[in-house]
Structures are given as C-alpha cells and as structure tokens.
Write a protein that holds these residues in place. Sequence first.
Motif, PDB file in Angstrom:
ATOM      1  N   GLY A  44       0.839  -1.185   0.000  1.00 61.79           N
ATOM      2  CA  GLY A  44       0.000   0.000   0.000  1.00 61.79           C
ATOM      3  C   GLY A  44       0.876   1.238   0.000  1.00 61.79           C
ATOM      4  N   PRO A  45       0.274   2.387  -0.383  1.00 59.94           N
ATOM      5  CA  PRO A  45       1.035   3.640  -0.448  1.00 59.94           C
ATOM      6  C   PRO A  45       1.752   3.938   0.868  1.00 59.94           C
ATOM      7  CG  PRO A  45      -1.138   3.927  -1.414  1.00 59.94           C
ATOM      8  CD  PRO A  45      -1.116   2.557  -0.821  1.00 59.94           C
ATOM      9  N   LEU A  46       2.960   4.480   0.770  1.00 63.78           N
ATOM     10  CA  LEU A  46       3.782   4.759   1.956  1.00 63.78           C
ATOM     11  C   LEU A  46       3.009   5.615   2.957  1.00 63.78           C
ATOM     12  CD1 LEU A  46       7.071   5.463   0.010  1.00 63.78           C
ATOM     13  CD2 LEU A  46       6.820   3.687   1.760  1.00 63.78           C
ATOM     14  N   GLY A  47       2.869   5.101   4.160  1.00 64.33           N
ATOM     15  CA  GLY A  47       2.221   5.860   5.220  1.00 64.33           C
ATOM     16  C   GLY A  47       0.703   5.897   5.149  1.00 64.33           C
ATOM     17  N   VAL A 102      15.264  -9.146  -4.911  1.00 62.39           N
ATOM     18  CA  VAL A 102      15.396  -7.730  -4.533  1.00 62.39           C
ATOM     19  C   VAL A 102      14.881  -6.826  -5.657  1.00 62.39           C
ATOM     20  CG1 VAL A 102      16.996  -5.871  -3.922  1.00 62.39           C
ATOM     21  CG2 VAL A 102      17.357  -8.182  -3.003  1.00 62.39           C
ATOM     22  N   VAL A 103      15.335  -7.051  -6.884  1.00 61.62           N
ATOM     23  CA  VAL A 103      14.901  -6.163  -7.972  1.00 61.62           C
ATOM     24  C   VAL A 103      13.410  -6.379  -8.279  1.00 61.62           C
ATOM     25  CG1 VAL A 103      17.179  -5.772  -8.965  1.00 61.62           C
ATOM     26  CG2 VAL A 103      15.829  -7.714  -9.790  1.00 61.62           C
ATOM     27  N   SER A 104      12.918  -7.601  -8.100  1.00 69.68           N
ATOM     28  CA  SER A 104      11.484  -7.842  -8.297  1.00 69.68           C
ATOM     29  C   SER A 104      10.667  -7.108  -7.231  1.00 69.68           C
ATOM     30  CB  SER A 104      11.180  -9.342  -8.237  1.00 69.68           C
ATOM     31  OG  SER A 104      11.870 -10.040  -9.248  1.00 69.68           O
ATOM     32  N   MET A 105      11.172  -7.107  -5.991  1.00 71.60           N
ATOM     33  CA  MET A 105      10.476  -6.395  -4.906  1.00 71.60           C
ATOM     34  C   MET A 105      10.478  -4.889  -5.174  1.00 71.60           C
ATOM     35  SD  MET A 105       9.160  -8.412  -2.505  1.00 71.60           S
ATOM     36  CE  MET A 105       9.109  -7.585  -0.915  1.00 71.60           C
ATOM     37  N   GLN A 106      11.531  -4.396  -5.845  1.00 71.68           N
ATOM     38  CA  GLN A 106      11.541  -2.968  -6.220  1.00 71.68           C
ATOM     39  C   GLN A 106      10.361  -2.647  -7.132  1.00 71.68           C
ATOM     40  OE1 GLN A 106      14.660  -0.711  -7.928  1.00 71.68           O
ATOM     41  NE2 GLN A 106      16.069  -0.991  -6.231  1.00 71.68           N
ATOM     42  N   LEU A 107      10.051  -3.570  -8.037  1.00 72.68           N
ATOM     43  CA  LEU A 107       8.948  -3.328  -8.974  1.00 72.68           C
ATOM     44  C   LEU A 107       7.591  -3.590  -8.332  1.00 72.68           C
ATOM     45  CD1 LEU A 107      10.399  -5.055 -12.195  1.00 72.68           C
ATOM     46  CD2 LEU A 107      10.484  -2.626 -11.605  1.00 72.68           C
ATOM     47  N   MET A 108       7.525  -4.558  -7.437  1.00 69.42           N
ATOM     48  CA  MET A 108       6.228  -5.038  -6.928  1.00 69.42           C
ATOM     49  C   MET A 108       5.756  -4.365  -5.645  1.00 69.42           C
ATOM     50  SD  MET A 108       5.119  -7.074  -9.169  1.00 69.42           S
ATOM     51  CE  MET A 108       3.695  -7.656  -8.290  1.00 69.42           C
ATOM     52  N   THR A 109       6.676  -3.703  -4.908  1.00 66.25           N
ATOM     53  CA  THR A 109       6.301  -3.064  -3.639  1.00 66.25           C
ATOM     54  C   THR A 109       6.961  -1.688  -3.552  1.00 66.25           C
ATOM     55  OG1 THR A 109       8.199  -3.799  -2.302  1.00 66.25           O
ATOM     56  CG2 THR A 109       6.364  -5.354  -2.521  1.00 66.25           C
ATOM     57  N   ARG A 110       6.490  -0.878  -2.600  1.00 67.73           N
ATOM     58  CA  ARG A 110       7.202   0.365  -2.282  1.00 67.73           C
ATOM     59  C   ARG A 110       8.343  -0.046  -1.367  1.00 67.73           C
ATOM     60  NH1 ARG A 110       1.585   0.401  -3.560  1.00 67.73           N
ATOM     61  NH2 ARG A 110       1.025   2.423  -4.426  1.00 67.73           N
ATOM     62  N   MET A 111       9.516  -0.177  -1.944  1.00 70.28           N
ATOM     63  CA  MET A 111      10.621  -0.813  -1.237  1.00 70.28           C
ATOM     64  C   MET A 111      11.765   0.164  -0.991  1.00 70.28           C
ATOM     65  SD  MET A 111      13.819  -2.112  -1.829  1.00 70.28           S
ATOM     66  CE  MET A 111      14.418  -3.256  -3.052  1.00 70.28           C
ATOM     67  N   PRO A 146      -0.647   2.168 -19.405  1.00 71.68           N
ATOM     68  CA  PRO A 146      -1.360   3.298 -20.017  1.00 71.68           C
ATOM     69  C   PRO A 146      -2.783   3.472 -19.487  1.00 71.68           C
ATOM     70  CG  PRO A 146      -0.561   1.764 -21.713  1.00 71.68           C
ATOM     71  CD  PRO A 146      -0.219   1.162 -20.387  1.00 71.68           C
ATOM     72  N   SER A 147      -3.378   2.400 -18.961  1.00 70.16           N
ATOM     73  CA  SER A 147      -4.757   2.522 -18.484  1.00 70.16           C
ATOM     74  C   SER A 147      -4.827   2.716 -16.967  1.00 70.16           C
ATOM     75  CB  SER A 147      -5.556   1.272 -18.880  1.00 70.16           C
ATOM     76  OG  SER A 147      -5.054   0.134 -18.218  1.00 70.16           O
ATOM     77  N   ILE A 148      -3.682   3.021 -16.332  1.00 71.88           N
ATOM     78  CA  ILE A 148      -3.720   3.159 -14.865  1.00 71.88           C
ATOM     79  C   ILE A 148      -4.595   4.368 -14.487  1.00 71.88           C
ATOM     80  CG2 ILE A 148      -1.677   4.642 -14.501  1.00 71.88           C
ATOM     81  CD1 ILE A 148      -2.288   1.427 -12.520  1.00 71.88           C
ATOM     82  N   ALA A 149      -5.437   4.199 -13.484  1.00 66.44           N
ATOM     83  CA  ALA A 149      -6.300   5.295 -13.044  1.00 66.44           C
ATOM     84  C   ALA A 149      -5.469   6.338 -12.302  1.00 66.44           C
ATOM     85  CB  ALA A 149      -7.393   4.748 -12.127  1.00 66.44           C
ATOM     86  N   SER A 150      -5.832   7.601 -12.445  1.00 66.20           N
ATOM     87  CA  SER A 150      -5.022   8.663 -11.827  1.00 66.20           C
ATOM     88  C   SER A 150      -4.996   8.499 -10.301  1.00 66.20           C
ATOM     89  CB  SER A 150      -5.563  10.036 -12.215  1.00 66.20           C
ATOM     90  OG  SER A 150      -6.907  10.132 -11.783  1.00 66.20           O
ATOM     91  N   ASP A 151      -6.051   7.938  -9.734  1.00 68.70           N
ATOM     92  CA  ASP A 151      -6.103   7.789  -8.273  1.00 68.70           C
ATOM     93  C   ASP A 151      -5.835   6.348  -7.831  1.00 68.70           C
ATOM     94  OD1 ASP A 151      -8.391   6.764  -9.376  1.00 68.70           O
ATOM     95  OD2 ASP A 151      -9.764   7.630  -7.903  1.00 68.70           O
ATOM     96  N   TRP A 152      -5.093   5.591  -8.663  1.00 71.01           N
ATOM     97  CA  TRP A 152      -4.892   4.163  -8.346  1.00 71.01           C
ATOM     98  C   TRP A 152      -4.153   3.977  -7.028  1.00 71.01           C
ATOM     99  CZ3 TRP A 152      -0.465   1.070  -7.758  1.00 71.01           C
ATOM    100  CH2 TRP A 152       0.754   1.730  -7.960  1.00 71.01           C
ATOM    101  N   ASP A 153      -3.304   4.972  -6.660  1.00 67.46           N
ATOM    102  CA  ASP A 153      -2.540   4.825  -5.422  1.00 67.46           C
ATOM    103  C   ASP A 153      -3.047   5.745  -4.310  1.00 67.46           C
ATOM    104  OD1 ASP A 153      -1.678   7.088  -6.684  1.00 67.46           O
ATOM    105  OD2 ASP A 153       0.470   6.653  -6.497  1.00 67.46           O
TER     106      ASP A 153
END
Length: 611
Positions: free
Chosen positions: A135-138, A155-164, A403-410
């Motif tokens: 989830g978003p930081l904080g 490690v590099v996969s976690m960089q892409l998949m989480t806020r790491m 390209p289809s990510i919603a502006s408020d997705w996070d």
Amino acid sequence: MSILTTPTMTGVDGPSRNADVNDWVRDLARLTKPDQIVWCDGSTREWDDLTKMMVAQGTLIRLNPEWRPNSFLARSDPADVARVEDRTFICSERQADAGPTNNWRSPFAMREELDTLFAGSMRGRTMYVVPFSMGPLGGPISQLGVQITDSPYVVVSMQLMTRMGEAALDLIGPETPWVPAVHSVGAPLVDDAGVRHEDVAWPHNPVKYISHFPETREIWSFGSGYGGNALLGKKCFALRIASVMARDEGWLAEHMLIIKITSPAGKVYHLAAAFPSACGKTNLAMLNPSIPGWKVETIGDDIAWMRPGPDGRLRAINPERGFFGVAPGTGITTNPTAVDTVWGNSIFTNVALRDDGDIWWEGLTPTPPAHLIDWQGEDWTPESATPAAHPNSRFTVTADQCPSIASDWDSPEGVVIDAILFGGRRPSTVPLVSQARDWAHGVFMGATMASETTAAAEGAVGRLRHDPFAMLPFCGYDITDYFAHWLEIGETLGADAPPVFSVNWFRKDADGRFIWPGFSENSRVLEWIVRRLDGSVEVVDTPVGKLPRVRDFNVEGLDIGYEDLQAILSVDRAAWTREADEIDAYFTELGADRIPEPLTRELRTLRASMR
Ligand code: GTP
Ligand code: SPV
Ligand code: MN
C-alpha cells in the motif's frame, strides 16, 4: 544500497529506528551465515548495480535496449517455475485454526525444521534486507514489512512489486508493527567443509517450505526463487497473513483486481473481482472496451485490501506497486494495454528470447518468429513440440507504466467499491453473468466457486476444483471461518453492501471451443452490471441468481448466435442439480457443522428450486 554490517562485526547496530528490526537481522545473519549484509534503499543505483551483477553472473540476460530498454530475461530452474501449494504451510497454534484446506504444521515443530534448514543457508552469499510497504507509503490501510533474502532477483522484483527501500524503513518507528519475512533460496555457496562452489544461474533447493505463522505474523520461505514463493509481500503477506489480520480487525484481504469504469454518461463506478490464478484478472483489469463510450481504468490486477470507510461504504486499495502478470495469452489482440505496459524497465521470467534480443511468448503475436531460444535456453522453431515460453512465464513491471492506470490508483484511502464479481474457468453450468439476490447469496457464490486449475501452481492443469473466493491457496486460516467473516462484513455494511455478481467467460461448446469471445467483449457484461447498479434494466429471476434478459444484453456488432447467447444466459437444471450435489459434497468435506447457517440455507434453497 549500503553495506553496513557483516556478521563478524558484532556490536554494529543496523540502521532501523526499530531495535527489533536490527536485532532480527543480526540474529538471522548469525543463523544463515551470509558473507555480508546489504540494507536495500530502493534506488535506481541499486537496481543498476544488481542487474549488472546478475547479467555478469548469468542470472539475467539484458534485452536489446533498442526494443526493450532497461529490461531483462531470467530463466528459472525447470524445477522452480510456480507456486508450490503442497509445500505451503499455515503454522497456527491450533490445527483447527488452519482449517480443512491448508497444510498445517505446529509452530514449534516447524520452527525446529526451519532452524535446521536455514542454518548456514546463505553461506557465501549476500543477505539483502528489503524494507517494504504494502500500500502507499504511510497510508491508513497500508502495512509494513521487512524481507530478508539471499536472491538479488527477488530484490529487484520487490523494487517493482512493492514500495521498497529507505522510505519504507523510515516509516518503521520504535513502536510500528512490521511483518518479518525470511527468504532463502537454500543453496549455500560454501559447504560444511568450508569449500566454495560455483554459483548457478537460478539457485534453489529441491526441498521447499513456504511457511506462515499467523499468530506472530511471520513468514519463512525456503528453497524457491519464483513468484509468490519468493516475493513475500504478495501472496504470503498481502493474502495469507493479511487475511488473518483482516479477520481480527474487521476488513478483507482478497485475491481481487480493482477497476474504475466510466460510462458513456460520465458516471464512475469501481468494481473488485476475484478470479483464481491465471483466470483473467490482469486481462479484466486492463480491459479495452469493445463498446463505444465506455472507459475502463486499472487500479489493481491481483490483490485488494478492503474495509468499511468512514461513510460506511466498502473502500479498497491495491497493496501492490506492480504487476507480476501471466505472459502467455497476453497479446496485441487480447491485452494490448499489458503489451504497452512492458515497453521497458521490466523483468521477464521464463519467456522465449528472440534472435534480435527481444522477447516472445505464445499469443504475443499471431505468428511466432521463425527461430527463438526457448525458456530453457534451447533452440526453438514453430515446429518444436514444446512451447517456447513456460505456461507460467511472467512479466514484472510497475503499475505506473500501465497506459490505463487510473489517476487515483494509489490513493491511500482507496476507492469506494460499487460491485463485487466472482468468476472461474467453468466450461459448463455457470452462466456468463448473474446477480446475487442479496449479500448472503453473494457469499454463497464466492464460497462455491470452482475453476479449472492452471499453470500458476505446480500440479495438473485443467482439473476442475473448488476454489472459494479464489482464495483456496491464499486464505491464512480456516476457510469456513473466512465464510463467516464475509457474512459479518455484510452485517457491518448493511444496506451499503455492494451488489455481488458471478461471471464466467469460459463456457465451451460441444467441440471444446469458447462460446463467449471474452477479452474486450467482456465490456458488454460490465455494461449490464452497471445498468443493474443504476437499476435501469430488468432481470430474469432464477434459482441461481438474477440473469439478464437476452433482449437486454448488448450484442450489437458482435458475432454470436442467438442459441449460443441463450445457452450462456440460462440455467441448465440438470447441470445445476449436479452442481448442488457437488456443493453439498464439498460442504461435507469442509465439515458440514462448520459451514455458516446462511450458506447451508442457500444450498437448501437451490436444491428445493431444482425439484
Ligand atoms: P494470477 O496473476 O495468476 O493471479 O492470474 P490472473 O487472473 O491475473 O490471470 P491473467 O489475467 O493473466 O489470465 C491469463 C489467462 O486467462 C490467459 O491464458 C488468457 O488468455 C486467459 N483469459 C483472460 N481473459 C479471458 C477471456 O475473457 N476469455 C478467455 N477465453 N480467456 C481469457
Ligand atoms: C497467482 O498464482 O495467483 C499469482 C502468481 O498471482 S504468484 O505471485 O506466483 O502467486
Ligand atoms: Mn494471483
């Protein structure tokens, strides 16, 4: 990336503000005996250093940067290609708390086993400390964790998949709850005699353990470097551990995509949908509507955390930062949005390599290239007997590239959920779409889901099995208690509980062909659902739910015969009588006395109406 301590440097504190984190890292280093400890900061520099290092040692192949900048191919060991459900354990104090669908081990016995397995398991390797936020930081719904791993690929996969990285570590204060997640591929480079061995491209161990301790909120994973076995923020934390947190705290941790739909009238709706692994969540999450005027935007493709908000309505966040999506079948016709998303900055695992240094998989383009290197590193041509890409090959990429990510997705507070969908691969019986009569019937729909197995897990593919709520492999406690929890959430939400629908894109005809064209045409089903939410369309009341009237269903411009449409929009009484027997047998298997009464009542109603 900073090298801060080595196990021999006793008395050196770690950089966390939380002493438990530092102590835990130190204790694990003593147990696993790595050469060095690296606290990961999540920077671009760290990504560059690690990917370069992995290219040099043969774990990654850099793709041609003209086609696929900053992107890499990884080939796993053929014995480590998917989740291992029979090696996944829920180690609750009481066996009953793991329930009838999980593998249980006593925490005491499992800790002893794990201590032996992890002793020296990182010898000769680097131990990476990976702080992360789901989830978003904080954010108010977000959760923090720290994964320890000896796999730079992880490690590099976690960089892409989480806020790491650093920002996540900073959030873990002295009193902040955090989930410890320990991971080792279980392939030390130095043996008991102290002799150092060459590394391999994809280290793993034939013995695998994916262990969860729900009471102490801990994860211990040994022996696999692949997907949900190794990226511990995903299934282990965000589903198995989080489902237990959710039970205790009154929320839901679900195997669901989240989308935002805008109708031609400009009205906005949010849907959450649970489909089992490799059954179309990413596809629906990135849907390109075939019908004019409709827009679908992506919020999440795999996991939803949902809880009643201050206004009493259900709100959802996607706890992930990226997509770990099934590659085969993802193509320029079926999911052009996913294809655009992976333009660069992506990791591809077990796909095929083109001669020009780009990637390919079955279904990416209609015609395969004349020559490829397959996922096992062998020459491949269209005449080859085996697929070029592994059926569970995947792409890993951040959501913000979509390209289809919603502006408020996070948005940290999440979005209000207007409807919940359940679906699986059902070649027969289950109609294209139906609406539950009420919440209890909706929970019954979720609890009685079944689906053909896919390559996302080790084992036979195409076998119909019960997969309640698409959570069979992911519920961290007794599934019958989970049903009861869903019913309780319905009580809490009351009149604000979102309507529930069942969908099935996978009906087949006598020749084994899909009747429904699926993919972008699924927008027609979304249109009907939205019209139901608005109350602007009538239904046919049937024993299995409210079905569309065939004349209301928008098939304009679609090449589907009336009889085919009729077949997937009606109730086959003989098939549903068998289904009721099947559900009865399943409930008995789960423990008839454990099934919440509202669900047995739903089954009785179904049976009675079939007479
Ligand atoms: P996990 O990431 O494993 O949880 O799965 P997922 O549900 O996100 O799976 P995904 O969307 O990647 O599903 C991929 C498979 O479903 C591919 O084989 C697709 O071709 C198939 N698929 C998706 N949507 C449809 C559809 O509408 N009709 C048909 N026939 N197949 C579909
Ligand atoms: C699934 O199997 O449902 C996935 C892939 O989403 S994995 O992360 O490997 O669990
Ligand atoms: Mn999944």
